[in-house]
Write an enzyme that holds these catalytic residues in place. Structure first.
Site, mmCIF file in Angstrom:
data_model
loop_
_atom_site.group_PDB
_atom_site.id
_atom_site.type_symbol
_atom_site.label_atom_id
_atom_site.label_comp_id
_atom_site.label_asym_id
_atom_site.label_seq_id
_atom_site.Cartn_x
_atom_site.Cartn_y
_atom_site.Cartn_z
ATOM 1 C CD GLU A 67 -2.387 -8.851 5.922
ATOM 2 O OE1 GLU A 67 -2.933 -7.791 5.537
ATOM 3 O OE2 GLU A 67 -2.885 -9.607 6.772
ATOM 4 C CE LYS B 222 -5.607 -15.580 4.116
ATOM 5 N NZ LYS B 222 -6.860 -14.842 4.132
ATOM 6 C CG HIS C 5 -2.364 -14.156 7.005
ATOM 7 N ND1 HIS C 5 -2.302 -13.112 6.130
ATOM 8 C CD2 HIS C 5 -3.645 -14.196 7.450
ATOM 9 C CE1 HIS C 5 -3.478 -12.510 6.056
ATOM 10 N NE2 HIS C 5 -4.312 -13.150 6.850
ATOM 11 C CG HIS D 211 -2.968 -7.165 9.953
ATOM 12 N ND1 HIS D 211 -3.635 -7.375 8.785
ATOM 13 C CD2 HIS D 211 -2.815 -5.824 10.063
ATOM 14 C CE1 HIS D 211 -3.868 -6.203 8.200
ATOM 15 N NE2 HIS D 211 -3.372 -5.248 8.957
ATOM 16 C CG ASP E 99 -6.617 -16.138 8.500
ATOM 17 O OD1 ASP E 99 -6.399 -15.527 9.560
ATOM 18 O OD2 ASP E 99 -6.779 -15.569 7.404
ATOM 19 C CG ASP F 134 -9.401 -13.122 10.617
ATOM 20 O OD1 ASP F 134 -8.428 -12.395 10.838
ATOM 21 O OD2 ASP F 134 -9.568 -13.734 9.536
HETATM 22 C C1 RNT Z 1 -6.968 -11.185 5.079
HETATM 23 C C2 RNT Z 1 -5.996 -10.209 5.650
HETATM 24 C C3 RNT Z 1 -6.419 -8.767 5.585
HETATM 25 C C4 RNT Z 1 -7.874 -8.560 5.944
HETATM 26 C C5 RNT Z 1 -8.267 -7.101 6.092
HETATM 27 C C6 RNT Z 1 -9.734 -6.913 6.148
HETATM 28 O O1 RNT Z 1 -6.632 -12.481 5.321
HETATM 29 O O2 RNT Z 1 -5.680 -10.562 6.950
HETATM 30 O O3 RNT Z 1 -5.575 -8.009 6.384
HETATM 31 O O4 RNT Z 1 -8.234 -9.234 7.092
HETATM 32 O O5 RNT Z 1 -7.677 -6.362 5.111
HETATM 33 ZN ZN ZN Z 2 -4.492 -9.177 8.063
#
Ligand code: RNT
Ligand code: ZN
Length: 422
Positions: free
Chosen positions: A230, A232, A266, A290, A298, A300
């Site tokens: 992943e 970012k 991200h 995600h 970011d 969330d």
């Molecule tokens: C963090 C990432 C990651 C987390 C999780 C908890 O910026 O998005 O995926 O949110 O692993």
């Molecule tokens: Zn994530």
């Protein structure tokens, strides 16, 4: 409460006819929708706390705000909350678990020592729910991550610790996938980065590449475990430089045949992941999403039915990518009822997919091919007000979950009977 079933059925019959006029089969759309699992992130239920210790602070530049009462304090509470949420969401879904949710029976087991046995409770629960599972090593909220570096750490001992964590987590992922008969996507996200401008951007990235290669060295059956990485752009405390940037992981995933994970929060605030799907899938076999909602950063926030959410679903459906895209959610809001947060976000993701499956795509494609861009724009806008909500209500009914707003009262009841007693 009046029985809404007759009116929902009547509205569906009319909607189905209307979609039929545009060459769209509403029954088929619901059948396809039923086969799309959404991976529900365990971490919405307890503010990314995990169960390693009661007082561990959240690290890795992740921030949860709010102090709504009733968060899950034990695995059983978290599973109970998930069950409540799942009972209000149509379809069959998956559980996305972090390694920090291990059940070690009160014993301190460090992250490099974790084993499949520590996740047996979760596996048994998922089996009981006929759900698949996905998994994540936890490279944050740990003393060895306190200075902001894990897999790219300059100290080989600390780096080695995290490499070992990655290795054991892949084995746990494979054990989960084998036990449940569906591949577990094990996703690597690390917080590594600098608050201020570094002079060496190369070194940490070279170390990260080497560490990942070590983690992935052991071959695992892809029927049990699939590896994802992943990317970012920035985090809190890593504003100037993130080791695992977009270019880093896109290149890594393409070169090493890994899944790329795109998190909607991200990227630059006006940059969208919907536009990346068709590019990335030319070079990478499978994607993990995600799905999140950044507000100014970011942040969330709980996923809602935004234009971007609809665009993500459209891209997946239009491209025929459903078998190649794993859809997961990633947000954490502690300022509202956490069970409701799961229900709202997941129902919105499913609504977006339904909307995409109901799109009069044959007509739109023909207009585009003919160069009729006026008509294409007109039709795209008309499509937004087709009676998709009647299909959604009917789908909820068909799947045995509350249609419309009826689920809200159920969460209120759960809050009164269960959450408020914690
Ligand atoms: C963090 C990432 C990651 C987390 C999780 C908890 O910026 O998005 O995926 O949110 O692993
Ligand atoms: Zn994530």
């Amino acid at each position: 409460m009046p029985d809404r079933r007759p009116s929902i059925e009547a509205a569906f019959r009319i909607a189905k006819e209307r979609y039929g006029e545009l060459g769209v089969d509403a029954e088929r759309a619901m059948d396809l929708l039923r086969a799309i699992p959404i991976s529900l992130h365990c971490w919405q239920g307890d503010d990314v706390g995990g169960f390693e210790s009661a007082d561990a602070a959240l690290g890795g530049g992740l921030a949860v705000t709010g102090n709504y009462p009733g968060k899950a304090r034990t695995p059983d509470e978290l599973r109970g909350d998930l069950e409540k949420a799942l009972s209000l969401i149509p379809g069959k879904h998956r559980l996305n678990l972090h390694a920090s949710y291990a059940e070690t029976g009160g014993r301190k087991v460090d992250r490099d020592q974790l084993e499949p046995a520590h996740f047996e409770g979760w596996i048994a629960w998922a089996r009981g729910q006929s759900m698949g599972m996905d998994f994540n090593p936890t490279f944050f909220s740990h003393p060895k991550a306190d200075d902001g570096f894990t897999l790219s750490h300059p100290d080989p001992e600390i780096r080695g610790f995290w490499v070992e964590h990655g290795k054991v987590c892949r084995r746990i992922g494979a054990a989960i996938g084998k036990a449940l008969g569906t591949p577990c996507v094990t996703n690597v996200w690390i917080p590594d980065g600098f608050k201020d401008v570094p002079v060496d951007r190369k070194g940490p990235r070279e170390r990260l590449a080497g560490a990942l290669d070590e983690i992935f060295a052991e071959p695992l059956d892809p029927r049990h475990n699939l590896d994802a990485v992943e990317c970012k752009l920035f985090g809190i405390g890593s504003e100037s430089y993130v080791v695992g940037s977009h270019e880093f992981y896109l290149g890594y995933a393409a070169a090493r045949k890994k899944l790329l994970c795109l998190d909607a929060g991200h990227f630059h605030p006006t940059e969208v992941i919907s536009d990346k799907i068709s590019s990335v899938l030319l070079w990478v076999e499978e994607l993990l999403l995600h799905v999140s909602r950044g507000v100014r950063w970011d942040s969330d926030h709980v996923v809602t039915l935004t234009d971007e959410l609809q665009a993500i679903a459209q891209e997946i459906v239009r491209g025929g990518y459903l078998p190649r895209v794993h859809i997961g959610l990633d947000y954490f809001d502690a300022s509202i009822n956490r069970v409701a947060a799961w229900v709202i976000g997941t129902r919105c993701m499913i609504k977006a997919l339904l909307l995409a499956l109901l799109e009069p795509i044959a007509i739109l494609r023909r207009l585009e091919a003919d160069g009729s861009f006026t008509q294409r724009l007109a039709m795209q806008e008309e499509a937004k007000t087709l009676p998709w909500a009647a299909v959604w209500d009917y789908y909820c009914l068909r799947e045995g979950v509350p249609a419309g707003e009826a689920w809200i009262a159920e969460v209120e009841r759960y809050e009164r009977d269960v959450l408020s007693r914690r």
